[in-house]
Every structure is written in C-alpha cells, then in structure tokens.
Design an enzyme around this catalytic site. Structure first.
Site: not given
Length: 620
Positions: A17, A20-23, A40, A132
């Site tokens: 889906l 990103g930078g973390m996962g 996730k 955020d």
C-alpha cells in the site's frame, strides 16, 4: 520487502500500500476472518533503535485505546523475525494529500476537516495528542453508498499523552511535519490540544488551495512563516470563498495558544457555519510547482501583504556617521556586490574580475578566492541571504558559486541569448531571477537549475535592469529601461501591478535598482537620472519621490532590518538616507572617493557597508 502471497505473522500479503522512511504498509488477509487489514511493518534495520521501536509500539497502544468512528482501528501488534508489526483497519480510499483540490467542493473540504475534528476532540478528551495532523494522515473512504464518505484519522506514530512528561524523541530531534507544525511545537514550548487545532487549520488551508499556508522549499523559511507570519488570506488566493473563513483561520492559526478556539470542534463548527448560506466558489487553478495563486491584473492592485511586526528600536541616522575599522577589500576594477553574514561578523564582496573576498570584522582578517572557471566579465552579482553563495551574470548565462571556496555550484542557468543585466535571489535561497537584454525575465530553481514557468509569459517590451524578490518570495519587482517598475507574481508568472498606474513615466531614464521593505509592503526604485520613488503596495499609491538629491545613477538600495530607514548608493559618490513612510531624506549624506555600486546594512541595523570603486568601508 514482503512478496504477494507471503505469510507474515499469520497474515497473507496481497500487495504493497505504501512505503516510508521507517517502514511499509501492506494489504493483507486475516488468517481466520473474511477480512482484509492494513499491516504496518517497521523496517528491520531499525529494530535495534530503542527510541524508534518504543515509538512504533506506542502508536499501537495509544490508538488501540481510541474506539471512534473517525479513527482507524488498531487490531493487534507484535514482533516477527525481528520486525515490529501492527495490524489495523484497512480503508479503501485516498488520503487528503492525494485529493485533487480542483475537483473538491469547498464545503466537502470543510466536512472532511469537521469529521477529523471529531476524532481529535475524542482523543483529546482521553488525554491523547496526535501531534502530526496533516492531509496525508486523513483518509477518505471510497463508497458506492449514497451519502457522505467516511473520514478517518490515522498514524498516531508520534502521539503522546497530555500528562506525559517523558520523552520518546532524542534531544534536538523533530519528527512532526514542518508544513503543518504549530509555533509551540517548533519552539519546544508546552503543547496542548490547540497544537492539533493549528495543524488541522493548516490542513483545511491545503484542501481549499492546494498548498500549505506557508509554502516554501527551504525549512528555515517554512519555520519562520509559522513562527512569525500571519496566514495568507484565503479570499485573496481563491476568490469566492466566504470572507468569514479568513478570520476563522487567523484565529485557529494564532501564534498564541490561548488566542485559538477552545476545541477542534469549535473551529470546525465555525468553518461549517461560514458556508451556511449559498456560496458559489470557482475551483482553484491547476497547481503546478510552485502552486498557482490568482491575483488581479493591473492597474489597481489588490495584493495580500502580512501585517508588519512591531518595529525594533534602532537609532536614528546621526548627523555624521563615523567609519569604524579600516577600508578593506581593495580590488583591481570595482566591487559589484557586498553582503553581511547572518551574524553580522563577516562581510563578503565580489568584484568585476571574479575575486571574492571575505572580511572578518572581528579580527580584520581577509581571505580571497577567484571564481574557478569563470570566463565572462561579471556584469552583475547578488548574494544569497547567508552570504555563503552568490549568483553572477555576464554573457547569456548566470551561475551560482560557493563564496567560501570560489567553486561553482551545480546550478547554472542557461537560456538567455543576450547579456544578463540583473540577478536576484529569493530570501529562502530556493530561487534565482535573471533579466537579460533579450527582453526576458526568467526564474530558476536553484536545486535543479531548471526554469520555473514559461519564458514567453515573462517577456517584456523593454529590457529589465533591476530585480528584487519580496521577502516572502511571492512577488518579483522588475525595473525596466522605461523607468517603470512592475510586480510579477512568481506563482502565475503574471504581471499584477505596474508603477504606471500611479505616476507618469519620466523621459530618458531607466530603473537601475529596486528593493522591498522587510515587511514587503513598500517597494523603492532608483533610476539612472538619480531620482528615487517609494510605493505603498497594499494601497497601490506613490508615497513620495525625490529628484535632485542624487544627480547620477542610483546603483543600490538597502532597507534597514526594522524597515524605518533606506540607504541609497549613487554614482555621484554619495550615500543618502530616507524615511520610507514619507519618501523624505533624513540625516546627513556620506561622501566617498569613488562611485558607489553597492550598500548593505548589517543584520542588527547598526552598521552600513559601502562598496565604492575598489574598496569597501563599514560605517556606524
């Protein structure tokens, strides 16, 4: 990366889906129920980072406590093969950042924000701050059912409890999204539920206009916007929106927390009420990069300018200024441009035979570099705000240089077919403007060297000999050989104002220098006949003009940091000082031994650097 059909923690992967930078987030099937979920995963190489691992686990724990129709449900979490995972509700839809705002009715945008406000107020009542909030974390579900689509808030990855005094981020680390971050979040002050409200208001601005309220590519400029500038007026950017929305957003985005609404719901209710009557709103224009802003054509400007901040108390011009230190930076030909560094300790200069010199005003030491690979004589030059880079123009090109090393940067601007007569840098350092004898004005992206906009739209009937960006980068002032100043909207590449609407055109003269006041509300222009003019841009009127004080070309203009003083440097070897509110000369002129090419105030406004012929002098 997981493959389609691979089983992970019991879930069968059906597709990726997003990453990103973390996962990464995968679409997967539940092992026992006929249900698809969003899986996730934290990147495996980050498993050893205790802070990131704690933040990832915290997201699941906090979100699992929030059972609400407008919040994505978390089902489970765990560890598999040294990878943290969270299974959550899968929403078949789009996020707010992917919505085409041109096809989104304003009332629909407000409804999306109102639904998100319900989710936030629910979380706040349970002591959870999201921290955020942004369009990318607002999901709108696709549905064939009649009625409005569901709106859900997701990604509590940096959420925290209101009464939590612990820290899950390293000292000095900032993890929220700058474009939507509140002043108190940026400054490290105490935060509360109004912090999420500020970000929600920024998100509404984005859904209505296609851009954030403080649109900048430079992080420093973005932070300064949130910390110091009022939000732009929606009604000026997208005509037809209820004017009540301007005041609503100003309150929701107030710099002081206590000046905002009591809750996100109260803010959303006010926005919904603004659309209570029949409102017809044209769709916003297509949003290229940078986004388009609709402004009127001249004459009669109806431009938005920020409310000026209170002026700092700086000394008035004394009857006689005293030179401090010694004349420095001697050159073989003449100095073209000078600039202070942000701390006011280093003064950098460039001459017409490509010598760059840096003068440390605290130690009196100087260093000299030649621009490596420079061939054309330098006709014009301008420094970036930090003084560490400059742009020069000569033949048909302009080039960015590192002033500390003399080496060229990657950005070279090629496109003019005749001599470059003027250059300017935006305050955020992201753009450069050039004007040429080929009668075009071009704007360039420093990061890529690519031209922004259509050169045909920037073609002028007379060559432009002076350029200046407004402090916020929204406008470009262009001074022409017909003694005219025009204001170019850098987003739409349209002329939105002309000085011809306020004064007659003097004969046999050309604008040679232009400058904006620090608040962007006044533009000043110096001409080849020594005349000087000031315009009040919000009112579209001439403040004043002066002719006769300077009897030769005004090569340079500089506003003091508090905006209360303008210095002009002329080929008649004098520097004069002016009150921008009246256009009248004040104080006593300085006299040099050579024609003056450049003047610059120090950041604190206490010193003035003057480039005259082969030397530079600093006055206090």
């Amino acid at each position: 990366m997981l493959r389609n059909g691979q089983v992970f923690a019991g879930y069968t992967v059906e597709g990726l889906l997003g990453r990103g930078g973390m996962g990464s987030v995968y679409l997967a099937r539940h092992p026992r129920l006929p249900r698809r979920i969003a899986l996730k995963l934290l990147n495996q190489e980050l498993f050893a980072d205790s802070e990131i691992r704690a933040r990832f686990e915290r997201e699941a724990d906090l979100a699992a406590q929030l059972d609400h129709a407008n919040i994505v449900t978390v089902f489970d979490r765990g560890i598999e093969d040294e990878q943290l995972w969270i299974s959550m509700q899968y929403i078949d839809g789009v996020d707010g950042d992917s919505i085409d705002v041109r096809a989104l009715e304003p009332a629909q945008a407000v409804r999306i924000i109102a639904e998100t406000a319900r989710a936030l107020d629910f979380a706040h009542r349970r002591g959870v701050l999201h921290r955020d909030v942004k369009p990318a974390n607002i999901l709108v579900e696709r549905s064939d059912d009649p009625g409005p689509a569901r709106v859900l808030l997701t990604d509590f990855g940096i959420a925290r409890l209101l009464n939590d005094t612990g820290r899950l981020t390293r000292t000095g680390t900032f993890v929220a999204t700058l474009a939507y971050a509140s002043p108190e979040l940026l400054s490290g002050a105490n935060i509360g539920h109004q912090t999420d409200q500020y970000s929600l208001a920024c998100s509404l601005f984005r859904l209505l206009t296609g851009t954030g309220p403080f649109d900048a590519t430079n992080p420093v400029a973005l932070i300064q916007g949130h910390m110091q500038s009022p939000p732009p007026l929606l009604s000026a950017i997208r005509p037809g929106l209820p004017h009540e929305l301007d005041a609503i957003l100003v309150r929701a985005m107030a710099k002081r927390v206590e000046d905002r609404y009591g809750s996100c719901g109260e803010f959303a209710d006010a926005a919904v009420a603004a659309f209570a009557g029949p409102v017809s709103v044209p769709a916003p224009p297509p949003a290229p990069s940078p986004p388009t802003v609709v402004l009127p054509t001249p004459p009669g400007p109806q431009l938005w300018f920020p409310t000026p901040a209170p002026a700092r108390a700086l000394p008035a011009v004394p009857n006689r200024l005293a030179m401090t230190g010694k004349s420095g930076l001697g050159f073989g030909v003449c100095v073209r441009a000078i600039a202070f560094d942000p701390g006011g300790r280093v003064l950098t200069s460039i001459d017409s035979v490509d010598k760059v010199r840096r003068w440390d005003l605290t130690t009196d030491a100087t260093t000299t570099k030649s621009l490596a690979g420079s061939h054309d004589p330098i006709a014009v030059a301008a420094f970036f705000p930090d003084g560490r880079q400059l742009v020069t123009g000569g033949g048909g090109t302009a080039q960015v240089w590192d002033s500390t090393t003399g080496r060229p940067a990657d950005a070279a601007f090629v496109g003019h077919n005749r001599w470059v007569w003027a250059v300017a840098c935006s305050r955020d350092g992201g753009r450069v403007a050039t004007a040429s004898a080929d009668q075009t004005v071009r704007i360039w992206a420093v990061a890529t060297g690519a031209q922004i906009g259509d050169a045909a739209a920037l073609r002028t009937s007379q060559a432009a000999g002076a350029l200046a960006f407004s402090p916020d980068g929204r406008y470009l002032a262009c001074g022409s050989s017909a003694d005219e100043v025009r204001l170019l909207d850098t987003h739409t590449c349209r002329i939105v104002w002309s000085s011809r609407s306020t004064d007659a055109v003097p004969a046999n003269s050309a604008v040679v220098s232009v400058a904006f006041s620090p608040d962007g509300r006044v533009v000043a222009a110096g001409s080849s006949d020594g005349s000087l003019r000031f315009w009040d841009l919000p009112r579209g009127r001439l403040i004043g003009s002066a002719a006769g004080e300077h009897h030769k070309t005004i090569h340079s203009l500089a506003f003091r940091a508090d905006g209360t003083l303008l210095a002009t440097g002329s080929a008649d070897k004098t520097v004069r000082f002016w009150d921008p509110t009246t256009g009248k000369e004040i104080g006593q002129a300085l006299t040099a031994l050579s024609p003056i090419w450049s003047v610059a105030f120090s950041p604190d406004g206490g010193s003035l650097a003057v480039a005259a012929g082969k030397s530079v002098q600093v006055w206090k």
